[in-house]
Motif scaffolding. Structure first.
Motif, mmCIF file in Angstrom:
data_model
loop_
_atom_site.group_PDB
_atom_site.id
_atom_site.type_symbol
_atom_site.label_atom_id
_atom_site.label_comp_id
_atom_site.label_asym_id
_atom_site.label_seq_id
_atom_site.Cartn_x
_atom_site.Cartn_y
_atom_site.Cartn_z
ATOM 1 N N GLN A 14 0.837 -1.195 0.000
ATOM 2 C CA GLN A 14 0.000 0.000 0.000
ATOM 3 C C GLN A 14 0.876 1.250 0.000
ATOM 4 O O GLN A 14 1.901 1.282 0.669
ATOM 5 C CB GLN A 14 -0.920 0.007 1.223
ATOM 6 C CG GLN A 14 -1.856 -1.181 1.250
ATOM 7 C CD GLN A 14 -2.682 -1.234 2.506
ATOM 8 O OE1 GLN A 14 -3.315 -0.258 2.870
ATOM 9 N NE2 GLN A 14 -2.681 -2.377 3.166
ATOM 10 N N GLU A 43 -11.834 5.718 -8.362
ATOM 11 C CA GLU A 43 -11.090 4.469 -8.254
ATOM 12 C C GLU A 43 -10.608 4.064 -9.643
ATOM 13 O O GLU A 43 -11.364 4.143 -10.613
ATOM 14 C CB GLU A 43 -11.978 3.378 -7.677
ATOM 15 C CG GLU A 43 -11.310 2.032 -7.559
ATOM 16 C CD GLU A 43 -12.257 0.955 -7.055
ATOM 17 O OE1 GLU A 43 -12.061 -0.210 -7.451
ATOM 18 O OE2 GLU A 43 -13.189 1.260 -6.283
ATOM 19 N N THR A 90 -5.032 -1.299 -7.386
ATOM 20 C CA THR A 90 -6.198 -0.433 -7.336
ATOM 21 C C THR A 90 -5.709 0.875 -6.746
ATOM 22 O O THR A 90 -4.984 0.880 -5.745
ATOM 23 C CB THR A 90 -7.299 -1.035 -6.444
ATOM 24 O OG1 THR A 90 -7.688 -2.285 -6.998
ATOM 25 C CG2 THR A 90 -8.508 -0.110 -6.357
ATOM 26 N N TYR A 129 -6.808 4.884 -5.590
ATOM 27 C CA TYR A 129 -7.868 5.843 -5.264
ATOM 28 C C TYR A 129 -7.307 7.251 -5.320
ATOM 29 O O TYR A 129 -6.218 7.515 -4.817
ATOM 30 C CB TYR A 129 -8.429 5.575 -3.861
ATOM 31 C CG TYR A 129 -9.078 4.230 -3.739
ATOM 32 C CD1 TYR A 129 -10.413 4.055 -4.065
ATOM 33 C CD2 TYR A 129 -8.345 3.127 -3.321
ATOM 34 C CE1 TYR A 129 -11.004 2.819 -3.966
ATOM 35 C CE2 TYR A 129 -8.934 1.877 -3.227
ATOM 36 C CZ TYR A 129 -10.259 1.727 -3.545
ATOM 37 O OH TYR A 129 -10.849 0.491 -3.466
ATOM 38 N N GLU A 157 -5.795 -6.249 -0.835
ATOM 39 C CA GLU A 157 -7.083 -5.536 -0.743
ATOM 40 C C GLU A 157 -7.805 -5.723 0.588
ATOM 41 O O GLU A 157 -8.588 -4.862 0.985
ATOM 42 C CB GLU A 157 -8.023 -5.968 -1.878
ATOM 43 C CG GLU A 157 -7.530 -5.640 -3.251
ATOM 44 C CD GLU A 157 -6.687 -6.741 -3.889
ATOM 45 O OE1 GLU A 157 -6.283 -6.555 -5.043
ATOM 46 O OE2 GLU A 157 -6.434 -7.774 -3.230
ATOM 47 N N GLU A 199 -7.037 -5.571 3.825
ATOM 48 C CA GLU A 199 -6.880 -4.550 4.854
ATOM 49 C C GLU A 199 -7.049 -3.135 4.313
ATOM 50 O O GLU A 199 -7.132 -2.180 5.068
ATOM 51 C CB GLU A 199 -5.533 -4.692 5.551
ATOM 52 C CG GLU A 199 -4.350 -4.599 4.633
ATOM 53 C CD GLU A 199 -3.074 -5.075 5.285
ATOM 54 O OE1 GLU A 199 -2.182 -4.239 5.455
ATOM 55 O OE2 GLU A 199 -2.987 -6.261 5.616
ATOM 56 N N ALA A 200 -7.150 -3.001 3.011
ATOM 57 C CA ALA A 200 -7.200 -1.676 2.400
ATOM 58 C C ALA A 200 -8.475 -0.908 2.746
ATOM 59 O O ALA A 200 -8.425 0.301 2.938
ATOM 60 C CB ALA A 200 -7.048 -1.781 0.890
ATOM 61 N N THR A 201 -9.615 -1.569 2.853
ATOM 62 C CA THR A 201 -10.866 -0.862 3.149
ATOM 63 C C THR A 201 -10.787 -0.172 4.499
ATOM 64 O O THR A 201 -11.106 1.010 4.618
ATOM 65 C CB THR A 201 -12.063 -1.828 3.111
ATOM 66 O OG1 THR A 201 -12.152 -2.377 1.796
ATOM 67 C CG2 THR A 201 -13.361 -1.110 3.441
ATOM 68 N N SER A 202 -10.344 -0.870 5.514
ATOM 69 C CA SER A 202 -10.240 -0.230 6.835
ATOM 70 C C SER A 202 -9.167 0.853 6.815
ATOM 71 O O SER A 202 -9.314 1.880 7.478
ATOM 72 C CB SER A 202 -9.959 -1.265 7.929
ATOM 73 O OG SER A 202 -8.728 -1.906 7.710
ATOM 74 N N ASN A 203 -8.099 0.642 6.058
ATOM 75 C CA ASN A 203 -7.068 1.669 5.974
ATOM 76 C C ASN A 203 -7.580 2.931 5.292
ATOM 77 O O ASN A 203 -7.230 4.034 5.690
ATOM 78 C CB ASN A 203 -5.832 1.137 5.248
ATOM 79 C CG ASN A 203 -5.048 0.149 6.082
ATOM 80 O OD1 ASN A 203 -5.300 0.003 7.275
ATOM 81 N ND2 ASN A 203 -4.127 -0.544 5.459
ATOM 82 N N ARG A 204 -8.405 2.793 4.241
ATOM 83 C CA ARG A 204 -8.980 3.966 3.582
ATOM 84 C C ARG A 204 -9.789 4.785 4.579
ATOM 85 O O ARG A 204 -9.687 6.008 4.611
ATOM 86 C CB ARG A 204 -9.880 3.549 2.411
ATOM 87 C CG ARG A 204 -9.113 3.247 1.151
ATOM 88 C CD ARG A 204 -9.989 2.808 -0.002
ATOM 89 N NE ARG A 204 -11.072 3.703 -0.293
ATOM 90 C CZ ARG A 204 -12.337 3.304 -0.478
ATOM 91 N NH1 ARG A 204 -12.679 2.042 -0.375
ATOM 92 N NH2 ARG A 204 -13.262 4.187 -0.769
ATOM 93 N N HIS A 205 -10.588 4.127 5.395
ATOM 94 C CA HIS A 205 -11.390 4.853 6.386
ATOM 95 C C HIS A 205 -10.493 5.515 7.436
ATOM 96 O O HIS A 205 -10.739 6.651 7.837
ATOM 97 C CB HIS A 205 -12.409 3.920 7.038
ATOM 98 C CG HIS A 205 -13.455 3.428 6.093
ATOM 99 N ND1 HIS A 205 -14.365 4.263 5.490
ATOM 100 C CD2 HIS A 205 -13.701 2.201 5.608
ATOM 101 C CE1 HIS A 205 -15.137 3.565 4.685
ATOM 102 N NE2 HIS A 205 -14.759 2.303 4.728
#
Length: 138
Positions: A3, A69, A81, A83, A105, A107-113
């Motif tokens: 990331q 995205e 991916t 953003y 991918e 862990e990426a969703t929680s990292n984006r938040h």
């Protein structure tokens, strides 16, 4: 792991950059930076996937940003991916690029938040200052 995050604060020498995205100046710049990703010489290919609005933090009056995205293939062949998040705040453009290598991918969703929440916590401390040499604002 897999990331990358880069955050930019800039004004392009403009004054009066409004907060949020509900204005022509920030919307036009958002379209330009989207185009920059799609036409970047750093990628073999960049494909636009989706876009929408995101909130910078959870406060009821949270700032809104535009998010795009992309699926990118770097010159070296790595797939990711990526953003792009852009908004106006405190007289500046604030742009985030968050890229996730294929396979990272989960862990990426929680990292984006967490990134957006972290940005919300520092927004009140950001100042647009004039450079010491009397040149362009920074």
């Amino acid at each position: 792991r897999g990331q990358t995050l880069t955050i930019y604060f800039y004004d392009y020498g403009l004054s009066g950059i409004p907060d949020g995205v509900d204005n022509d100046l920030v919307q036009e710049h958002y379209e330009q930076v989207k185009s920059d990703v799609l036409n970047s010489p750093s990628y073999q290919q960049a494909v636009f996937q989706r876009e929408g609005r995101v909130r910078i933090g959870d406060a009821p009056d949270a700032l809104t940003a535009m998010e795009a995205e992309f699926r990118i293939i770097r010159k070296e062949g790595q797939v990711a991916t990526s953003y792009l998040v852009l908004t106006g705040a405190r007289g500046l453009f604030i742009k985030l690029r968050f890229s996730i290598a294929e396979g990272a991918e989960l862990e990426a969703t929680s990292n984006r938040h967490a990134i957006l929440d972290g940005l919300a916590s520092i927004l009140p401390t950001i100042e647009r200052i004039e450079s010491a040499g009397g040149g362009d604002p920074q």
